[in-house]
Scaffold this motif. Structure first.
Motif, PDB file in Angstrom:
ATOM      1  N   THR A   1      34.422  51.530  44.400  1.00  0.00           N
ATOM      2  CA  THR A   1      35.706  51.125  44.738  1.00  0.00           C
ATOM      3  C   THR A   1      37.006  52.330  44.381  1.00  0.00           C
ATOM      4  OG1 THR A   1      36.554  49.849  42.949  1.00  0.00           O
ATOM      5  CG2 THR A   1      35.280  48.730  44.966  1.00  0.00           C
ATOM      6  N   ILE A   2      38.167  51.632  44.048  1.00  0.00           N
ATOM      7  CA  ILE A   2      39.108  52.750  43.482  1.00  0.00           C
ATOM      8  C   ILE A   2      39.354  52.279  41.839  1.00  0.00           C
ATOM      9  CG2 ILE A   2      40.137  52.966  45.505  1.00  0.00           C
ATOM     10  CD1 ILE A   2      42.280  50.673  44.751  1.00  0.00           C
ATOM     11  N   HIS A   3      39.894  53.119  41.265  1.00  0.00           N
ATOM     12  CA  HIS A   3      40.146  53.116  39.725  1.00  0.00           C
ATOM     13  C   HIS A   3      40.661  52.111  39.225  1.00  0.00           C
ATOM     14  CE1 HIS A   3      39.901  55.087  36.004  1.00  0.00           C
ATOM     15  NE2 HIS A   3      40.822  55.466  35.996  1.00  0.00           N
TER      16      HIS A   3
ATOM     17  N   ARG B   1      40.020  48.802  39.721  1.00  0.00           N
ATOM     18  CA  ARG B   1      40.391  47.427  40.449  1.00  0.00           C
ATOM     19  C   ARG B   1      38.840  46.815  40.779  1.00  0.00           C
ATOM     20  NH1 ARG B   1      45.083  48.201  38.922  1.00  0.00           N
ATOM     21  NH2 ARG B   1      46.085  50.128  39.466  1.00  0.00           N
TER      22      ARG B   1
ATOM     23  N   ALA C   1      38.687  42.904  40.667  1.00  0.00           N
ATOM     24  CA  ALA C   1      39.476  42.306  41.759  1.00  0.00           C
ATOM     25  C   ALA C   1      38.615  42.172  42.989  1.00  0.00           C
ATOM     26  CB  ALA C   1      40.780  43.060  42.129  1.00  0.00           C
ATOM     27  N   PHE C   2      38.036  43.572  43.520  1.00  0.00           N
ATOM     28  CA  PHE C   2      37.103  43.557  44.766  1.00  0.00           C
ATOM     29  C   PHE C   2      36.042  42.391  44.480  1.00  0.00           C
ATOM     30  CE2 PHE C   2      39.060  47.500  45.181  1.00  0.00           C
ATOM     31  CZ  PHE C   2      38.964  48.015  46.618  1.00  0.00           C
TER      32      PHE C   2
ATOM     33  N   SER D   1      35.935  40.020  42.607  1.00  0.00           N
ATOM     34  CA  SER D   1      36.249  38.565  42.839  1.00  0.00           C
ATOM     35  C   SER D   1      36.387  38.033  44.047  1.00  0.00           C
ATOM     36  CB  SER D   1      37.781  38.326  42.224  1.00  0.00           C
ATOM     37  OG  SER D   1      37.626  38.954  40.688  1.00  0.00           O
ATOM     38  N   GLY D   2      36.563  38.939  45.229  1.00  0.00           N
ATOM     39  CA  GLY D   2      36.825  38.618  46.355  1.00  0.00           C
ATOM     40  C   GLY D   2      35.204  38.149  47.006  1.00  0.00           C
TER      41      GLY D   2
ATOM     42  N   ASN E   1      44.930  44.701  33.546  1.00  0.00           N
ATOM     43  CA  ASN E   1      45.351  43.381  33.982  1.00  0.00           C
ATOM     44  C   ASN E   1      44.067  42.633  34.796  1.00  0.00           C
ATOM     45  OD1 ASN E   1      47.460  41.669  34.455  1.00  0.00           O
ATOM     46  ND2 ASN E   1      47.989  42.533  36.519  1.00  0.00           N
ATOM     47  N   HIS E   2      43.468  43.267  35.622  1.00  0.00           N
ATOM     48  CA  HIS E   2      42.472  42.146  36.200  1.00  0.00           C
ATOM     49  C   HIS E   2      41.359  42.094  35.364  1.00  0.00           C
ATOM     50  CE1 HIS E   2      44.398  44.426  39.647  1.00  0.00           C
ATOM     51  NE2 HIS E   2      43.985  45.282  39.282  1.00  0.00           N
TER      52      HIS E   2
ATOM     53  N   HIS F   1      42.784  38.750  33.589  1.00  0.00           N
ATOM     54  CA  HIS F   1      42.596  37.694  34.735  1.00  0.00           C
ATOM     55  C   HIS F   1      41.493  37.125  35.126  1.00  0.00           C
ATOM     56  CE1 HIS F   1      47.198  37.223  34.281  1.00  0.00           C
ATOM     57  NE2 HIS F   1      47.020  38.472  34.288  1.00  0.00           N
TER      58      HIS F   1
ATOM     59  N   ARG G   1      40.180  33.352  34.576  1.00  0.00           N
ATOM     60  CA  ARG G   1      39.876  32.463  35.467  1.00  0.00           C
ATOM     61  C   ARG G   1      38.512  31.838  35.258  1.00  0.00           C
ATOM     62  NH1 ARG G   1      41.503  36.750  38.934  1.00  0.00           N
ATOM     63  NH2 ARG G   1      43.724  35.990  39.246  1.00  0.00           N
TER      64      ARG G   1
ATOM     65  N   ILE H   1      35.767  33.437  36.228  1.00  0.00           N
ATOM     66  CA  ILE H   1      34.893  33.687  37.532  1.00  0.00           C
ATOM     67  C   ILE H   1      33.621  34.242  37.125  1.00  0.00           C
ATOM     68  CG2 ILE H   1      36.058  35.638  38.101  1.00  0.00           C
ATOM     69  CD1 ILE H   1      35.778  34.807  40.997  1.00  0.00           C
TER      70      ILE H   1
END
Ligand code: SF4
Lengths: 378, 270
Positions: B66-68, B70, B73-74, B76-77, B102-103, B106, B110, B112
């Motif tokens: 993905t991107i730097h 993140r 976050a990807f 998690s989806g 930050n990700h 979090h 969660r 997760i």
């Protein structure tokens, strides 16, 4: 009252459209004036066994929907200017990797925190060019709740058809205004579903190989076709490459798949255009005011008409050129410094007959604002 | 299944420098997956940007580069919509904890069920050796010619206070530990963090005169000790290895499916 008639906000009409289209997963972050979309989906998605995620920011929201789209879900996020700015990098990733997804931007005044509870149409060019690098993108808007509903359904259909992110660019007035919505019966609008590969297990699967009709079948994560997804330039296997031929082929494909289908994608609504000497071009909340002016003057016999843009990007130049051929004056009505005006000027034979009626102070453009410009130019 | 079967031949040769620690991590990780007997179809590997993040290309799983910053976050989806899949997220220290900080906190909060593997070489390798948030004070780097004035933080402490329910640390010298810890991390139901101290001889090693990769790995041996061993009594500065946190807390996607059951019962409200 019939069950499928409601009196609701535009933000709710968008939610209804998304659910009708088969939304499976939404990830978002609270921001005015789009928050109602997020709140409403936190109620509705769990009720239908879908997925709702409140993320730590808009970057994470955009990333999460891309991840979920790869497992076969129909996905969406919703935000406003500041959040839309944060989403740009991941949006570019979705363009590059051809991930179907829908991004709603309920525009507020900007730049920066701007005017969170007031109307603006200042993000039109950001929707087109917010991400870095050459690309093409689909962006749609609407001026009333019935259209908000139907363009939202269209957005999901286009996202699947072209394997692309689609942006819904509404504005604060449309998002918060209350109006009637009639929800169509199931099956009244055709829904495009994810095109899945028919390649059987064990056979070489190429995740970026288009079919004859240009559509590119996908294979869900978790299935039998394991493949690589990367934001680097890549070949049809998803394998990173900087081979000039492959880079050139991919960038052309990303732009052409949308631009070459502009005749199918682009939608414009016409009001009294055929014999119009003066044509107003507008969209979103501005188009409501423009329509009012046109209907009023028509009733008094003036040859005036309105072209309401539903598709903003790719810009429907061919339609504008054709419809405005015989007009003496063209007035673009929008709430920014003329972002669509520039596009109109470039596609009209005589740019000097195109004028702007605008407003940038957070107040919905009025009949008087348009009348003043008409008086000056006519 | 031999480890080679988890590799995508066509992505080779890899981009890593000779002596880079990332290859050791890849090896240890594949061994863990093999020993757990996981099927390739049920693993999704999600990575961001950096030398370490290239791992995802080399393995024959569902891979998302993905991107730097993140990747979590990807991931998690993906996990939310397919909770039965195993999500493994290899990241560098800058990717995971500077731009991705930050990700990280979090996803931990969660709880997760993702397995975050942080290859901590204390430097930005891909861009040429700039200092990272894990470099620590007094380190030389391409953007710290006079040495760093920033302080680092302890990944285990951060993971703990952010709510991770599994956190462990080891190094590229301790290859068996890599495998055994990653196995536990994958099996753990909840957010798990594995920090692997890894060497970047090309930049961190060279800029700080730490020698070649073998000498750097020797330092991992010398400067660390197992949690609970009494070596720490002799030298307080030793970095601890082992499992720092392992506890049970409700996992995010499990909690979500419970919420769905409640919501479905209330369908007619609103
Ligand atoms: S630059 Fe450093 S981290 Fe990157 S591949 Fe080379 S040794 Fe490894």
């Amino acid at each position: 009252m019939k069950k499928n008639i409601s009196f609701i906000q535009g933000n709710e009409a968008c939610v209804q459209g998304a659910l009708y289209a088969g939304l499976d997963l939404f990830a978002g972050y609270p921001i005015t004036p789009s928050t109602e979309i997020t709140e409403l989906l936190s109620i509705r998605l769990p009720q239908k066994g879908g997925y709702f995620m409140q993320m730590e920011d808009e970057i994470a929201s955009m990333c999460a929907i891309i991840g979920a789209s790869l497992t076969g879900c129909k996905v969406m996020t919703a935000t406003s200017g500041p959040g839309f700015s944060l989403m740009q990098e991941a949006l570019g990733y979705a363009v590059m990797t051809e991930i179907p997804c829908v991004i709603v931007n309920i525009q507020r005044g900007g730049p920066s925190t701007g005017n969170p509870t007031h109307v603006s149409q200042g993000d039109v060019n950001q929707a087109r060019w917010g991400i870095h690098g050459d690309h093409s993108i689909i962006t749609m808007t609407a001026s009333n709740h019935q259209d908000v509903f139907s363009v939202t359904v269209d957005a999901f259909n286009l996202a699947e058809t072209y394997r692309t992110p689609v942006i819904l660019l509404f504005d604060e007035v449309i998002g918060h205004m209350r109006e009637k919505l009639i929800i169509p019966e199931k099956d009244d609008i055709e829904l495009i579903q994810r095109l899945k590969t028919t390649v059987s297990e064990g056979v070489d699967f190429r995740p970026y190989l288009p079919r004859d009709d240009g559509r590119i079948p996908m294979a869900d994560f978790g299935g039998t076709h394991r493949h690589n997804v990367t934001g680097l330039f890549h070949d049809m296997w998803g394998f990173p490459s900087n081979n000039p031929k492959i880079v050139d082929g991919l960038i052309h494909h990303l732009v052409d798949k949308i631009n070459n289908n502009i005749n199918i994608i682009a939608k414009v609504k016409e009001f009294h255009i055929d014999d119009a000497r003066t044509i107003l071009i507008s969209y979103g909340a501005s188009a409501r005011t423009a329509r009012h002016v046109v209907e009023n003057r028509r009733s008094r016999g003036e040859r005036i008409g309105l072209l309401e843009l539903i598709t903003l990007w790719p810009f429907p130049s061919h339609i504008i050129r054709e419809k405005c051929r015989n007009a003496r004056f063209i007035i673009v009505v929008e709430m920014n410094f003329g972002q669509i005006l520039k596009e109109v000027k470039t596609c009209i034979d005589k740019p000097e007959k195109v004028f702007l009626a605008n407003r940038v102070d957070g107040v919905l453009i009025t009949v008087q604002d348009i009348r003043t410009i008409l008086r000056i130019v006519q | 299944m031999p480890v080679q079967d988890y590799i995508r031949d066509r992505f080779f040769p890899h981009i890593w420098c000779p002596g880079c620690g990332h290859g050791i991590v890849l090896n240890g990780m594949l061994k863990a997956i093999e020993e757990l007997g996981l099927s390739k179809n049920e693993i999704v590997m999600v990575s961001g940007i950096g030398c370490s993040s290239r791992i995802s290309g080399y393995v024959d799983f569902h891979t998302l580069h993905t991107i730097h910053g993140r990747a979590l976050a990807f991931a998690s989806g993906v996990k939310m919509s397919r909770p039965e899949l195993n999500l493994i997220i290899p990241m560098g220290d800058g990717d995971a904890l500077a731009i991705g900080g930050n990700h990280f906190i979090h996803a931990a909060r969660r709880n997760i069920d993702l397995t975050a593997i942080i290859m901590n070489n204390r430097i930005y390798g891909m861009t040429g050796g700039q200092f990272s948030p894990l470099s620590g004070h007094g380190i030389k780097a391409s953007t710290a010619p006079y040495s760093t004035i920033d302080h680092d933080f302890d990944i285990m402490e951060l993971a703990k206070s952010a709510g991770a329910t599994f956190a462990a640390r080891t190094t590229t010298f301790h290859i068996k530990e890599i495998t055994s810890i990653i196995k536990k991390a994958i099996l753990h139901e909840g957010f798990s963090v594995v920090e692997i101290m890894s060497q970047c001889p090309t930049y961190f090693g060279k800029q700080n005169k730490l020698g070649n990769s073998f000498e750097m790995m020797e330092l991992f041996k010398k400067n660390t000790r197992k949690i609970g061993s009494n070596k720490k009594l002799e030298n307080k500065n030793l970095i601890e290895r082992g499992i720092f946190i392992q506890k049970e807390l409700p996992e995010y996607t499990n909690e979500y499916s419970k919420m769905v059951k409640i919501a479905m019962g209330k369908k007619n409200e609103r």
